[in-house]
Design a protein around this motif. Structure first.
Motif, PDB file in Angstrom:
ATOM      1  N   TRP A 190       0.845  -1.179   0.000  1.00 44.72           N
ATOM      2  CA  TRP A 190       0.000   0.000   0.000  1.00 44.72           C
ATOM      3  C   TRP A 190       0.889   1.240   0.000  1.00 44.72           C
ATOM      4  CZ3 TRP A 190      -5.122  -1.080  -0.351  1.00 44.72           C
ATOM      5  CH2 TRP A 190      -5.553  -2.353   0.025  1.00 44.72           C
ATOM      6  N   THR A 191       0.562   2.212  -0.842  1.00 40.05           N
ATOM      7  CA  THR A 191       1.311   3.470  -0.837  1.00 40.05           C
ATOM      8  C   THR A 191       0.878   4.277   0.389  1.00 40.05           C
ATOM      9  OG1 THR A 191      -0.349   4.685  -2.112  1.00 40.05           O
ATOM     10  CG2 THR A 191       1.372   3.503  -3.361  1.00 40.05           C
ATOM     11  N   ASP A 192       1.684   5.269   0.740  1.00 39.52           N
ATOM     12  CA  ASP A 192       1.345   6.119   1.883  1.00 39.52           C
ATOM     13  C   ASP A 192       0.004   6.824   1.659  1.00 39.52           C
ATOM     14  OD1 ASP A 192       3.670   5.339   3.065  1.00 39.52           O
ATOM     15  OD2 ASP A 192       4.717   7.244   2.794  1.00 39.52           O
TER      16      ASP A 192
END
Length: 74
Positions: free
Chosen positions: A9-11
């Motif tokens: 998951w990206t930030d």
């Protein structure tokens, strides 16, 4: 466990998912089911200040309490 891959998951995705848990009446479990993930992962993200929703950014959450100042004799 065959066929399972670890999702990354990206930030920004983490922040977006965490913000969805902040409205009243929404549970972390509901949001986790939406993304087919474990609620414990969202709880972990919520403890991290980088992803936790900023309560001070929402003006509806600011509440003022009435204060009464009484003049007391010394």
């Amino acid at each position: 466990m065959a066929g399972r891959t670890k999702r990354l998951w990206t930030d920004e995705e983490k922040r977006r998912i965490c913000v969805q848990t902040s409205p009243p009446g929404v549970s972390v479990a509901q949001v986790a089911r939406r993304y087919s993930m474990n609620a414990n992962l969202i709880f972990t993200w919520l403890r991290d200040p980088r992803y936790a929703p900023d309560a001070s950014a929402d003006p509806d959450t600011v509440r003022f309490l009435p204060v009464e100042i009484l003049d007391r004799p010394m």
